[in-house]
Design a protein around this motif. Structure first.
Motif, PDB file in Angstrom:
ATOM      1  N   ARG A  62       1.105  -1.132   0.121  1.00  0.00           N
ATOM      2  CA  ARG A  62      -0.063  -0.153  -0.197  1.00  0.00           C
ATOM      3  C   ARG A  62       0.693   1.272   0.515  1.00  0.00           C
ATOM      4  O   ARG A  62       0.409   2.635  -0.333  1.00  0.00           O
ATOM      5  N   THR A  63       2.003   1.275   0.680  1.00  0.00           N
ATOM      6  CA  THR A  63       2.898   2.501   0.687  1.00  0.00           C
ATOM      7  C   THR A  63       4.478   1.898  -0.115  1.00  0.00           C
ATOM      8  O   THR A  63       4.561   0.362   0.241  1.00  0.00           O
ATOM      9  N   TYR A  64       4.941   2.854  -0.596  1.00  0.00           N
ATOM     10  CA  TYR A  64       5.984   2.727  -0.553  1.00  0.00           C
ATOM     11  C   TYR A  64       6.317   1.332  -2.188  1.00  0.00           C
ATOM     12  O   TYR A  64       7.494   0.987  -2.391  1.00  0.00           O
ATOM     13  N   ASP A  65       5.577   1.187  -2.488  1.00  0.00           N
ATOM     14  CA  ASP A  65       5.796   0.215  -3.318  1.00  0.00           C
ATOM     15  C   ASP A  65       6.683   0.045  -4.394  1.00  0.00           C
ATOM     16  O   ASP A  65       6.667   0.713  -5.524  1.00  0.00           O
ATOM     17  N   SER A  66       7.317  -0.948  -4.583  1.00  0.00           N
ATOM     18  CA  SER A  66       8.992  -1.966  -4.997  1.00  0.00           C
ATOM     19  C   SER A  66      10.235  -0.500  -5.008  1.00  0.00           C
ATOM     20  O   SER A  66      11.280  -0.518  -5.750  1.00  0.00           O
ATOM     21  N   ALA A  67       9.534   0.456  -3.550  1.00  0.00           N
ATOM     22  CA  ALA A  67      11.330   0.899  -3.751  1.00  0.00           C
ATOM     23  C   ALA A  67      11.932   0.549  -2.850  1.00  0.00           C
ATOM     24  O   ALA A  67      11.452  -0.412  -2.035  1.00  0.00           O
ATOM     25  N   HIS A  68      13.109   0.852  -2.477  1.00  0.00           N
ATOM     26  CA  HIS A  68      13.774   0.870  -1.498  1.00  0.00           C
ATOM     27  C   HIS A  68      13.560   1.535   0.125  1.00  0.00           C
ATOM     28  O   HIS A  68      13.903   2.947  -0.926  1.00  0.00           O
ATOM     29  N   VAL A  69      13.354   0.566   0.633  1.00  0.00           N
ATOM     30  CA  VAL A  69      13.426   1.557   2.534  1.00  0.00           C
ATOM     31  C   VAL A  69      14.389   1.401   2.898  1.00  0.00           C
ATOM     32  O   VAL A  69      15.011  -0.209   2.868  1.00  0.00           O
ATOM     33  N   MET A  70      14.440   1.648   4.645  1.00  0.00           N
ATOM     34  CA  MET A  70      14.869   0.898   5.735  1.00  0.00           C
ATOM     35  C   MET A  70      13.806   0.795   6.231  1.00  0.00           C
ATOM     36  O   MET A  70      12.730   1.018   6.188  1.00  0.00           O
ATOM     37  N   PRO A  71      14.491  -0.714   7.206  1.00  0.00           N
ATOM     38  CA  PRO A  71      13.287  -1.463   7.898  1.00  0.00           C
ATOM     39  C   PRO A  71      12.886  -0.299   8.626  1.00  0.00           C
ATOM     40  O   PRO A  71      13.136   0.698   9.606  1.00  0.00           O
ATOM     41  N   GLY A  72      11.212  -0.931   8.704  1.00  0.00           N
ATOM     42  CA  GLY A  72      10.557   0.277   9.692  1.00  0.00           C
ATOM     43  C   GLY A  72       9.269   0.464   9.638  1.00  0.00           C
ATOM     44  O   GLY A  72       8.776  -0.868   8.684  1.00  0.00           O
ATOM     45  N   GLY A  73       7.932   0.802  10.499  1.00  0.00           N
ATOM     46  CA  GLY A  73       6.584   0.996   9.916  1.00  0.00           C
ATOM     47  C   GLY A  73       5.910   1.825  10.996  1.00  0.00           C
ATOM     48  O   GLY A  73       7.076   2.417  11.965  1.00  0.00           O
ATOM     49  N   ASN A  74       4.344   1.348  11.019  1.00  0.00           N
ATOM     50  CA  ASN A  74       4.081   2.309  12.412  1.00  0.00           C
ATOM     51  C   ASN A  74       4.302   2.134  13.381  1.00  0.00           C
ATOM     52  O   ASN A  74       4.409   1.059  13.880  1.00  0.00           O
ATOM     53  N   ILE A  75       3.892   3.119  14.611  1.00  0.00           N
ATOM     54  CA  ILE A  75       3.984   2.330  15.810  1.00  0.00           C
ATOM     55  C   ILE A  75       2.888   1.630  16.441  1.00  0.00           C
ATOM     56  O   ILE A  75       1.429   1.372  15.027  1.00  0.00           O
ATOM     57  N   ASP A  76       3.641   0.647  16.643  1.00  0.00           N
ATOM     58  CA  ASP A  76       2.001  -0.394  17.298  1.00  0.00           C
ATOM     59  C   ASP A  76       2.280   0.192  18.629  1.00  0.00           C
ATOM     60  O   ASP A  76       2.626   0.595  19.824  1.00  0.00           O
ATOM     61  N   PRO A  77       0.789   0.195  19.270  1.00  0.00           N
ATOM     62  CA  PRO A  77       0.234   0.443  20.984  1.00  0.00           C
ATOM     63  C   PRO A  77       1.413  -0.404  21.434  1.00  0.00           C
ATOM     64  O   PRO A  77       1.335   0.196  22.819  1.00  0.00           O
ATOM     65  N   ILE A  78       1.905  -1.028  21.975  1.00  0.00           N
ATOM     66  CA  ILE A  78       3.062  -2.062  22.836  1.00  0.00           C
ATOM     67  C   ILE A  78       4.389  -1.186  22.786  1.00  0.00           C
ATOM     68  O   ILE A  78       4.498  -1.761  23.769  1.00  0.00           O
ATOM     69  N   ASP A  79       4.260  -0.750  21.579  1.00  0.00           N
ATOM     70  CA  ASP A  79       5.584   0.462  21.553  1.00  0.00           C
ATOM     71  C   ASP A  79       5.287   1.497  22.947  1.00  0.00           C
ATOM     72  O   ASP A  79       6.436   2.192  23.182  1.00  0.00           O
ATOM     73  N   GLN A  80       4.289   1.925  23.036  1.00  0.00           N
ATOM     74  CA  GLN A  80       3.724   2.348  23.368  1.00  0.00           C
ATOM     75  C   GLN A  80       3.827   2.241  25.110  1.00  0.00           C
ATOM     76  O   GLN A  80       2.865   3.332  26.023  1.00  0.00           O
ATOM     77  N   THR A  83       3.414   0.025  30.901  1.00  0.00           N
ATOM     78  CA  THR A  83       2.939  -1.420  31.711  1.00  0.00           C
ATOM     79  C   THR A  83       4.486  -2.783  31.242  1.00  0.00           C
ATOM     80  O   THR A  83       4.918  -3.083  31.831  1.00  0.00           O
ATOM     81  N   ALA A  84       3.950  -3.333  29.798  1.00  0.00           N
ATOM     82  CA  ALA A  84       4.507  -3.776  29.454  1.00  0.00           C
ATOM     83  C   ALA A  84       5.590  -3.850  29.552  1.00  0.00           C
ATOM     84  O   ALA A  84       6.241  -5.121  29.827  1.00  0.00           O
ATOM     85  N   TRP A  85       6.528  -2.822  28.983  1.00  0.00           N
ATOM     86  CA  TRP A  85       7.887  -2.666  29.564  1.00  0.00           C
ATOM     87  C   TRP A  85       8.710  -2.760  30.617  1.00  0.00           C
ATOM     88  O   TRP A  85       9.872  -1.509  31.117  1.00  0.00           O
ATOM     89  N   SER A  86       7.825  -2.239  31.698  1.00  0.00           N
ATOM     90  CA  SER A  86       8.119  -1.722  32.639  1.00  0.00           C
ATOM     91  C   SER A  86       9.192  -2.483  33.492  1.00  0.00           C
ATOM     92  O   SER A  86      10.085  -2.787  34.447  1.00  0.00           O
ATOM     93  N   SER A  87       9.133  -3.873  33.288  1.00  0.00           N
ATOM     94  CA  SER A  87       9.971  -4.265  33.561  1.00  0.00           C
ATOM     95  C   SER A  87      11.550  -5.062  33.575  1.00  0.00           C
ATOM     96  O   SER A  87      12.252  -4.988  33.435  1.00  0.00           O
ATOM     97  N   PHE A  88      11.329  -4.832  32.143  1.00  0.00           N
ATOM     98  CA  PHE A  88      12.671  -4.278  31.657  1.00  0.00           C
ATOM     99  C   PHE A  88      13.417  -2.935  30.923  1.00  0.00           C
ATOM    100  O   PHE A  88      14.619  -2.695  31.291  1.00  0.00           O
ATOM    101  N   PHE A  89      12.380  -1.768  31.297  1.00  0.00           N
ATOM    102  CA  PHE A  89      12.936  -0.320  32.212  1.00  0.00           C
ATOM    103  C   PHE A  89      12.217   0.103  32.974  1.00  0.00           C
ATOM    104  O   PHE A  89      10.666   0.646  32.399  1.00  0.00           O
TER     105      PHE A  89
END
Length: 437
Positions: A62-80, A83-89
């Motif tokens: 749907r986006t950037y079709d056939s283009a070369h890009v750096m790896p990446g994408g939209n932020i996911d609720p888990i990233d924000q 509570t889920a990351w409190s034990s890590f950080f």
């Protein structure tokens, strides 16, 4: 953005500009991307001691079709999800807090979430899992169970990264598909590698922020991070040799969103993008003297952010050492090479008709710092000055085209206001007689 169409009439250069006042501005989706550099022990033919990871997007994406890009994408609720990351950080890491203060307008929690997004998306799209280095004594019980002493010679496993590397290919693929299906599984993957497994936030330096122009119907607020592949993830690759595990063997396309994973030098990526734009503009591969360096390259599509990122690396940083933060790099425990931070200002390109330095009327996307850029806030107008350039020259778009095809770029005088990392650079047909990449 999508690839250009190979047929159809070109729109007038003012077409997109005329639509700007007729369409409500779409709020951009927050996203993150990783500019990953793999060190080499001997230089490439074009003089670089590293390569950059680029993934080719699927033709039906749907986006950037056939283009070369750096790896990446939209932020996911888990990233924000703090509570889920409190034990890590338990709280945002000190380096994250400092970088949030020094490099951008982001808060520490926002910067942490974006780093997590970049690392998670890199894993999903390339299969590369980057973890924080661990003290050799911190050997998880999980790792001991996974690897019998017959495989380690009785030696302890030093890090979660090695635990991950030793998993069977099928197990790695399982986790990759699981995280792609549900971002929450990224947390589960890390926990499966032991209590000391953490995503490598310290490895990433906030490097650039590009926001899709307001005239487009689908927009992204993309934060680019830059990192050097650490020895813990891969031994240094020796150019021209096929021995040992190299950075090329660490990544693969997912076959869904991406169709290939390529390690290119910055100059090679720029040359191949220019070969594409020249062929599109002239109907044949590049043959003129000004495009001779691109004539021998296999064309690829790079959109303006990726083109500019590679162009500045190619001109200002042929050696990794010029990028490194001497106060943080080559830490004894991990051997990590950390990139020096720079000021990150949000770049929202404005499509404009401009006159280049050779007097030609051209279409360009202009960025903050350029003398013709129009700011929303008067307090930012000091970023521009007479004669300053921060622009990307593009071809007039074809009918139905969403992306822009780059002819060249130019940055001049911007470092006076943005500082280190924003030095002058040019690439392609940049409209002046100064050297080209």
């Amino acid at each position: 953005m999508s690839t250009v169409r190979q047929s159809g009439e070109r729109k007038p250069a003012v077409g997109a500009d005329a639509q700007e006042g007729q369409r409500a501005t779409v709020k951009p989706s927050l996203s993150a991307s990783l500019v990953l550099l793999a060190p080499l022990t001997s230089p490439t033919a074009d003089g670089f001691d590293y390569r950059v990871l680029l993934l080719k997007r699927h033709a039906k994406s749907r986006t950037y079709d056939s283009a070369h890009v750096m790896p990446g994408g939209n932020i996911d609720p888990i990233d924000q999800d703090s509570t889920a990351w409190s034990s890590f950080f338990p709280s945002p890491a000190q380096d994250v807090q400092q970088l949030a203060t020094d490099s951008s307008r982001l808060t520490a929690p926002e910067l942490q979430a974006l780093k997590l997004c970049a690392l998670r998306e890199t894993f999903e799209e390339s299969g590369l899992l980057l973890l924080e280095p661990a003290e050799p004594s911190l050997v998880s019980s999980v790792a001991k169970k996974l690897l019998p002493s017959s495989l380690t010679g009785g030696a302890p496993i030093a890090s979660p990264q090695q635990t991950w590397a030793a998993l069977p290919v099928a197990k790695k693929l399982y986790w990759r598909e699981e995280v792609h299906r549900d971002g929450k599984r990224f947390v589960d993957l890390l926990r499966s590698l032991g209590a000391d497994a953490k995503p490598a936030l310290s490895l990433l330096t906030h490097w650039s922020n590009w926001v899709t122009p307001t005239v487009l119907p689908r927009r992204f607020d993309t934060h680019f991070f830059i990192a050097v592949l650490p020895p813990s993830a891969s031994p240094l690759a020796t150019e021209g040799t096929g021995s040992g595990t190299t950075h090329e063997a660490l990544v693969s396309s997912d076959g869904v969103e991406t169709t290939s994973a390529d390690w290119l030098t910055p100059a090679e990526g720029v040359r191949r993008a220019l070969a594409y734009s020249y062929a599109l503009a002239h109907g044949s591969p590049a043959t003129s003297a000004t495009a001779a360096s691109a004539a021998q390259e296999t064309p690829i599509i790079l959109h303006p952010p990726q083109f500019n990122l590679l162009a500045e690396l190619g001109q200002s940083h042929r050696s990794l050492r010029s990028l490194l933060d001497s106060s943080r790099s080559e830490q004894p425990m991990s051997g990590q090479m950390l990139v020096r931070p720079r000021r990150v200002y949000p770049f929202t390109p404005q499509v404009a008709a401009v006159t280049d330095d050779l007097g030609r009327k051209r279409r360009a996307t202009v960025l903050p710092g350029d003398e013709v850029y129009k700011y929303d806030n008067a307090e930012d107008e000091h970023l521009s000055g007479p004669g300053q350039r921060n622009r990307t020259y593009v071809l007039p778009p074809l009918k139905g085209q969403q992306g822009l095809v780059v002819e060249g770029c130019m940055r001049q005088g911007v470092s006076r206001t943005l500082g280190f990392g924003w030095e002058d650079m040019t690439a392609g047909d940049h409209g002046s007689s100064s050297p080209k990449l």
